[in-house]
Structure formats: structure tokens, C-alpha cells
Scaffold this motif. Structure first.
Motif, short mmCIF file in Angstrom:
data_model
loop_
_atom_site.label_atom_id
_atom_site.label_comp_id
_atom_site.label_asym_id
_atom_site.label_seq_id
_atom_site.Cartn_x
_atom_site.Cartn_y
_atom_site.Cartn_z
N ARG A 1 24.65 14.75 90.64
CA ARG A 1 25.12 15.57 91.76
C ARG A 1 26.63 15.46 91.90
O ARG A 1 27.22 16.14 92.71
CB ARG A 1 24.46 15.11 93.07
CG ARG A 1 22.99 15.43 93.10
CD ARG A 1 22.36 15.05 94.42
NE ARG A 1 23.02 15.70 95.55
CZ ARG A 1 22.49 15.77 96.76
NH1 ARG A 1 21.30 15.26 96.98
NH2 ARG A 1 23.13 16.34 97.74
N GLY A 2 27.23 14.58 91.12
CA GLY A 2 28.68 14.42 91.18
C GLY A 2 29.11 13.72 92.44
O GLY A 2 28.30 13.25 93.24
N LEU A 3 30.42 13.65 92.62
CA LEU A 3 30.97 13.03 93.83
C LEU A 3 30.72 13.93 95.04
O LEU A 3 30.40 15.10 94.89
CB LEU A 3 32.48 12.83 93.64
CG LEU A 3 32.85 11.85 92.52
CD1 LEU A 3 34.29 12.08 92.07
CD2 LEU A 3 32.65 10.41 92.98
N VAL B 1 21.90 25.40 100.30
CA VAL B 1 21.95 26.25 99.10
C VAL B 1 21.38 25.56 97.88
O VAL B 1 20.71 26.18 97.06
CB VAL B 1 23.40 26.64 98.72
CG1 VAL B 1 23.43 28.00 98.10
CG2 VAL B 1 24.32 26.49 99.89
N LEU B 2 21.66 24.27 97.74
CA LEU B 2 21.25 23.56 96.52
C LEU B 2 19.75 23.66 96.29
O LEU B 2 19.28 23.70 95.14
CB LEU B 2 21.67 22.09 96.59
CG LEU B 2 23.18 21.82 96.49
CD1 LEU B 2 23.46 20.34 96.62
CD2 LEU B 2 23.72 22.34 95.16
N ARG B 3 19.00 23.69 97.39
CA ARG B 3 17.53 23.74 97.29
C ARG B 3 17.03 24.97 96.54
O ARG B 3 15.91 24.98 96.04
CB ARG B 3 16.91 23.74 98.69
CG ARG B 3 17.05 22.44 99.40
CD ARG B 3 15.72 21.72 99.41
NE ARG B 3 15.92 20.35 99.04
CZ ARG B 3 15.30 19.74 98.06
NH1 ARG B 3 14.44 20.37 97.33
NH2 ARG B 3 15.51 18.49 97.77
N ILE B 4 17.86 26.02 96.49
CA ILE B 4 17.44 27.24 95.78
C ILE B 4 17.25 26.92 94.30
O ILE B 4 16.42 27.51 93.62
CB ILE B 4 18.47 28.37 95.98
CG1 ILE B 4 18.53 28.73 97.46
CG2 ILE B 4 18.12 29.59 95.15
CD1 ILE B 4 19.58 29.79 97.81
N LEU C 1 17.52 19.85 89.05
CA LEU C 1 17.00 18.79 89.90
C LEU C 1 17.93 18.53 91.09
O LEU C 1 19.10 18.21 90.92
CB LEU C 1 16.82 17.50 89.08
CG LEU C 1 16.35 16.28 89.86
CD1 LEU C 1 14.94 16.47 90.40
CD2 LEU C 1 16.40 15.04 88.99
N VAL C 2 17.39 18.67 92.27
CA VAL C 2 18.13 18.39 93.50
C VAL C 2 17.27 17.41 94.27
O VAL C 2 16.07 17.54 94.26
CB VAL C 2 18.29 19.67 94.35
CG1 VAL C 2 19.10 19.37 95.59
CG2 VAL C 2 18.91 20.78 93.55
N TYR D 1 22.84 10.89 98.40
CA TYR D 1 22.94 10.75 96.95
C TYR D 1 24.27 11.27 96.41
O TYR D 1 24.82 12.25 96.90
CB TYR D 1 21.83 11.53 96.25
CG TYR D 1 20.47 10.86 96.36
CD1 TYR D 1 20.25 9.62 95.78
CD2 TYR D 1 19.43 11.48 97.04
CE1 TYR D 1 19.01 9.01 95.88
CE2 TYR D 1 18.19 10.87 97.14
CZ TYR D 1 17.98 9.63 96.56
OH TYR D 1 16.77 9.02 96.65
N LEU D 2 24.78 10.58 95.40
CA LEU D 2 25.89 11.10 94.62
C LEU D 2 25.69 10.64 93.17
O LEU D 2 24.88 9.75 92.92
CB LEU D 2 27.25 10.63 95.16
CG LEU D 2 27.74 9.21 94.90
CD1 LEU D 2 29.22 9.12 95.17
CD2 LEU D 2 27.00 8.22 95.78
N HIS D 3 26.42 11.25 92.26
CA HIS D 3 26.23 10.94 90.83
C HIS D 3 24.77 11.07 90.40
O HIS D 3 24.13 12.08 90.69
CB HIS D 3 26.78 9.55 90.49
CG HIS D 3 28.28 9.50 90.42
ND1 HIS D 3 29.02 10.39 89.71
CD2 HIS D 3 29.18 8.65 90.99
CE1 HIS D 3 30.31 10.11 89.82
NE2 HIS D 3 30.43 9.05 90.62
N THR D 4 24.25 10.01 89.81
CA THR D 4 22.95 10.13 89.15
C THR D 4 21.78 10.29 90.11
O THR D 4 21.67 9.55 91.09
CB THR D 4 22.69 8.85 88.33
OG1 THR D 4 23.93 8.37 87.81
CG2 THR D 4 21.72 9.12 87.20
N VAL D 5 20.93 11.26 89.84
CA VAL D 5 19.64 11.35 90.54
C VAL D 5 18.56 11.58 89.49
O VAL D 5 18.81 12.16 88.44
CB VAL D 5 19.60 12.51 91.56
CG1 VAL D 5 20.51 12.23 92.73
CG2 VAL D 5 19.95 13.85 90.91
N TRP D 6 17.36 11.05 89.79
CA TRP D 6 16.27 11.28 88.83
C TRP D 6 14.92 11.27 89.53
O TRP D 6 14.80 10.78 90.65
CB TRP D 6 16.30 10.24 87.70
CG TRP D 6 15.96 8.84 88.10
CD1 TRP D 6 14.71 8.28 88.12
CD2 TRP D 6 16.86 7.82 88.53
NE1 TRP D 6 14.79 6.97 88.53
CE2 TRP D 6 16.10 6.66 88.79
CE3 TRP D 6 18.24 7.76 88.71
CZ2 TRP D 6 16.67 5.46 89.23
CZ3 TRP D 6 18.80 6.56 89.15
CH2 TRP D 6 18.02 5.43 89.40
#
Length: 423
Positions: free
Chosen positions: A167-169, A203-206, A257-258, A264-269
Motif C-alpha cells: 500500500r506504500g507510505l 475508493v481503494l475498495r473498488i 489486494l486492499v 496499514y502501510l507498505h506490505t499487506v497480505w
RNA sequence: GUGGGUGUAGCUCAGCUAGGUUAGAGCGACAGGCUGUGGCCCUGUAGGUCGCGGGUUCAAAUCCCGUCACUCACCCCA
């Protein structure tokens, strides 16, 4: 049928034998593995001030807005049942001394969300969660994922797929939201009703909408989103992927993937499993930064849904939940005097470490033998009126049907020696 | 919050479509055959407001309406 008062409330359940043995087993296995990675257990309260969650998960998230069990207590304080585990741990860390700032902690317990229950989703459900604090390094994310893989392996779960994304910074996330809104604006009418709402709210949820139409629209903008990531974010994610490669852990990079929580920032899984129904994520995790008071704590962690783990194991018939037998010896008696004798004998045997079942129902000997057989014991001790007079006990071997008459000390000696051989 | 499916014995279910004597089966429980001895076998016994409420009918587990519960799915998440 069953009356309402004898049922647990919607979305909750009693965990009883034989299922409880499956729970104990996966919990024991998990504790063993976690110890190897140097984690300590933490048990935070099930109730917290509501703001512990609203502030860290995000005021606008669904978990906070419509799924949290929140109420006012008698002192007028706003209290919530914890919907997840990370926020409470961070609340602890913020108030703890410097030595806690690089802790490795795990928790195991019930979480509460006021959702409509369905397969793999309860209102009270159980999570095993892990938090690695004070290690702002992509290697920490990788180690975390490797622990997760290790746990699944220990439980005997394969065929799980790890989806990963960055997700980045936080600054990147703002840029991405803006960019995505701009890109989607001309296509709003092509999106489903839910996504038109999401456009305004989140928006990200789209991106991870299940609707095919939305997927077709969104796929065109994934590259553009990636371009909006800062170099620092890209570098960080590449190092995570490199680490996973060195550990030979297969992952699917999933740009769509959101995850639902704001911290959360950076890595998500997320870890998915095909054996499950619509709720197919057995675990989710990521790197986060949570502010409590003036202090921001960064960490990486994941939570595993234990009900879903057990669902997967059940689907593969791998629960192995039933203990082979509960007791070693069954004590049957005839008459009150004999029952007293057995009570005393059972106590002595139990002190010696022998598991004893004592028949208390004063039923026929036949019925008691049937219970003994059902309990799966190898030996039955019989005490009746005859034995009271002779001051002996009958020891019956249930495997070959033979029995012998022994006095108390002979009996103790024989059973303790048998136990040692058994060990 | 929205939509679909299901509610009959302790458990798993049949019966409902075309309403019709005392609502069944298997498993389990209990008892006996074997009067102080388990498993296997045989026999018997107990256990049901057919989720609940109303309606139609000479008659409802069965048809209609409502309601509650469970369940699956949407939203969202573990």
C-alpha cells in the motif's frame, strides 16, 4: 425443538467435546512454534475504550462504523468489545516502558463483530495474532510471513495461497486515492451500485470488488497506481519479495489486494484457501503504524482466524480431535460400602498419576461394565459385597477378559507398574 | 440491513407434491435374554406442543398468512 433460552445467541457457539480437542491441538501446536520464534504471549482485555479502536482502525472503516459492539457503561464511558487484537496491543505498548518497544508478542482469543453470521463468520470468533514491533525492515515482514507458513505447515494445511501487495507510505496512499478517483470518474456509470458508493467513501475498495464489470474497468488503472508509489515504497516491497524468494515461499502479487483497516502501510497480505466458502481468507496481515497519544508505534503482524483453520482441517478430515481414551482404569461397584472403597482407591490411584473413572450412578454391574467399555479402558476394578467381606478387589483385563483377585496393596503395585510400562 | 434455503424423537432424516385412522426409520439411551461382568446378536421399553401464532377445511406435519430460529449468500472481514 430447543427453546431459545437454551441456545447461545446468534453468531456465538459453545465449543464442546469432541470439537474442543481440535481447538486444544491447534493451540498447543501454535504455542510450540511461536516459542521457537521467540514470541511472548500477551492477554489484553476483551473490552477497551472505544477510541482505542476508532482511532487506530479508522473512523470510517466498516469494522468501526457498523460491526463494533459498543456501549456506554454505568459510568458513562464509551466501551467496545474488541473487534480485532492489534489495537489493544498497541495501547499496551504506548503505555509500556522502552524495553517493550521492540517486543515480539502473540495473542490468542475471542474477537467480536456485529455482522450477519455465515459460513466461516461468527459474531464471536477467535484469532491468533502476532505483532513484531520496532523492526522497520522488510526482513521483519518476511520473517512474519515465514512464521505464518510454518504454522500452517504444523497444522497440516497445504494448498493455501498467499496474496501480497504494497500500500506504500501513507503519503502514497493519499496520492493513489486521488489518482484513482480521477481515473475512474469517466467510468462511474460502468461500476456496480456498491462501487458507486465506494467511490465516495473508500475508493481503494473498488479495486477488490467481486463484480466482473468493475474488474474490467479497474484492471486498466493498476499500472498507473503502481507508478504513483514512491521510490522508497517500491524499494521496500522489492526487498520483501526478495526475502520471500530466498525462503522459497511462493506468493501471488495481487495489485488489487486492499485491506480494510486504515493503519496499514507498505506490505499487506492475505492467505486464502479453496476449501472454504465465500469467506476464504484464513489469515490477513501487514505492516502498520498506529498512533496512541503522542506516540506512533510501527510494527508488522498478522491474524489467523482459528474457526477457519478448523474448517479447513475438517474439510480435509485432518482434525484427529478425539482422544483415544479419557481414563486408564474404570472402578465399578455394587452397594454404597463398595462405592466408598472405590472412592478411596480412586483417590490413591489418581495421586499416583493414574486416570480413573468412577461409576457414581449405582446402576447394575452390567451397565457399569458397558460404561467402562465405552470409555475404552484396559482395566476395570470391581468391588462388590463379596469383596468388601474379603477385603479384596477384582481386577479385570478388558482386552482378554481375564480377572484376578487382589488385595489393596497388590492392586496398587500392579497398576503403578503397568502404568510405567505404558509410559 | 437485503435476498434464498431449512425447521418432524437426544442425533441424522423420511412423510408434505395430489390434506384422511393411534406421525415413522436408522443410530443413540434404557431394560431383559445372561438374577455379580463389557464388545457381537436377539427382544422389548421410553422419548414428539411436527419451531411458534393465526387462517382455510368435516379434517392440517402436509395448503395460506405472519412470526421466530438456524443456515447460505450480498456488504465487509479472520
Amino acid at each position: 425443538m430447543t427453546s431459545n433460552v437454551s441456545q447461545p445467541i446468534q453468531g456465538t457457539t459453545d465449543i464442546v467435546p469432541p470439537d474442543i480437542y481440535g481447538w486444544q491441538k491447534i493451540e498447543d501446536q501454535a504455542r510450540t512454534i511461536l516459542a521457537r520464534y521467540g514470541f511472548d504471549e500477551i492477554r489484553t482485555p476483551l473490552i477497551e475504550r472505544s477510541e482505542v479502536f476508532t482511532r487506530s482502525l479508522g473512523q470510517a472503516t466498516d469494522v468501526v462504523q457498523k460491526e463494533m459492539y459498543a456501549f456506554e457503561d454505568r459510568g458513562g464511558r464509551n466501551i467496545a468489545l474488541r473487534p480485532e487484537g492489534t489495537a489493544g496491543v498497541m495501547r499496551y505498548i504506548a503505555g509500556a516502558g522502552p524495553e517493550a518497544q521492540d517486543a515480539r508478542l502473540y495473542y490468542l482469543g475471542p474477537m467480536f463483530r456485529a455482522e450477519r453470521p455465515q459460513a466461516g463468520r461468527k459474531r464471536q470468533f477467535h484469532q491468533l495474532g502476532v505483532e513484531v514491533l520496532g523492526a522497520p525492515n522488510p526482513i521483519a515482514d518476511v520473517e512474519c510471513i515465514s512464521l505464518q507458513v510454518h504454522l500452517l505447515k504444523e497444522w497440516g494445511i497445504d494448498n493455501a495461497t498467499i496474496h501480497i501487495n504494497t500500500r506504500g507510505l501513507f503519503d502514497d496512499q493519499e496520492a493513489i486515492k486521488k489518482g484513482l478517483k480521477k481515473s475512474l470518474e469517466p467510468h462511474l456509470q460502468d461500476l456496480c451500485k456498491d462501487c458507486q458508493r465506494r467511490y465516495k467513501v473508500n475508493v481503494l475498495r473498488i479495486l477488490d470488488c467481486k463484480n466482473e464489470k468493475c474488474g474490467h474497468v479497474v484492471v486498466n488503472f493498476l499500472d498507473a497506481i503502481n507508478d504513483l508509489l514512491s521510490d522508497e515504497s517500491k524499494q521496500y516491497f522489492n526487498e520483501v519479495l526478495e526475502g520471500l524468494k530466498r525462503l522459497d515461499i511462493p506468493v501471488v502479487v495481487q495489485p488489487k489486494l486492499v485491506r480494510g483497516l486504515d493503519y496499514y502501510l507498505h506490505t499487506v497480505w492475505e492467505v486464502m484457501h479453496l476449501a472454504l466458502g465465500a469467506q476464504d481468507a484464513i489469515s490477513g496481515g501487514g505492516r502498520y503504524a498506529i498512533q496512541v497519544g503522542s506516540k506512533t508505534t510501527e510494527g508488522v503482524g498478522f491474524a489467523i482466524g482459528l474457526e477457519r483453520i478448523l474448517d479447513v482441517l475438517r474439510a480435509g478430515e485432518k482434525t484427529n480431535a478425539k482422544p483415544t481414551k479419557k481414563v486408564d482404569v474404570w472402578l465399578a461397584s455394587q452397594g454404597q460400602d463398595a462405592l466408598y472403597e472405590n472412592l478411596v482407591l480412586a483417590y490413591s490411584l489418581r495421586v499416583q498419576g493414574i486416570r480413573c473413572g468412577l461409576d457414581l450412578k449405582q446402576k447394575s454391574l452390567k451397565a457399569q461394565m458397558r460404561n467402562a467399555n465405552r470409555a475404552g479402558v484396559s482395566y476395570v476394578i470391581i468391588c462388590g459385597e463379596e469383596e468388601i467381606v474379603k477385603e479384596t478387589f477384582l481386577l479385570k483385563d478388558m482386552d482378554n477378559g481375564t480377572q484376578e483377585e487382589l488385595n489393596r496393596s497388590q492392586l496398587m503395585e500392579k497398576l503403578t507398574s503397568l502404568q510405567q510400562i505404558g509410559d
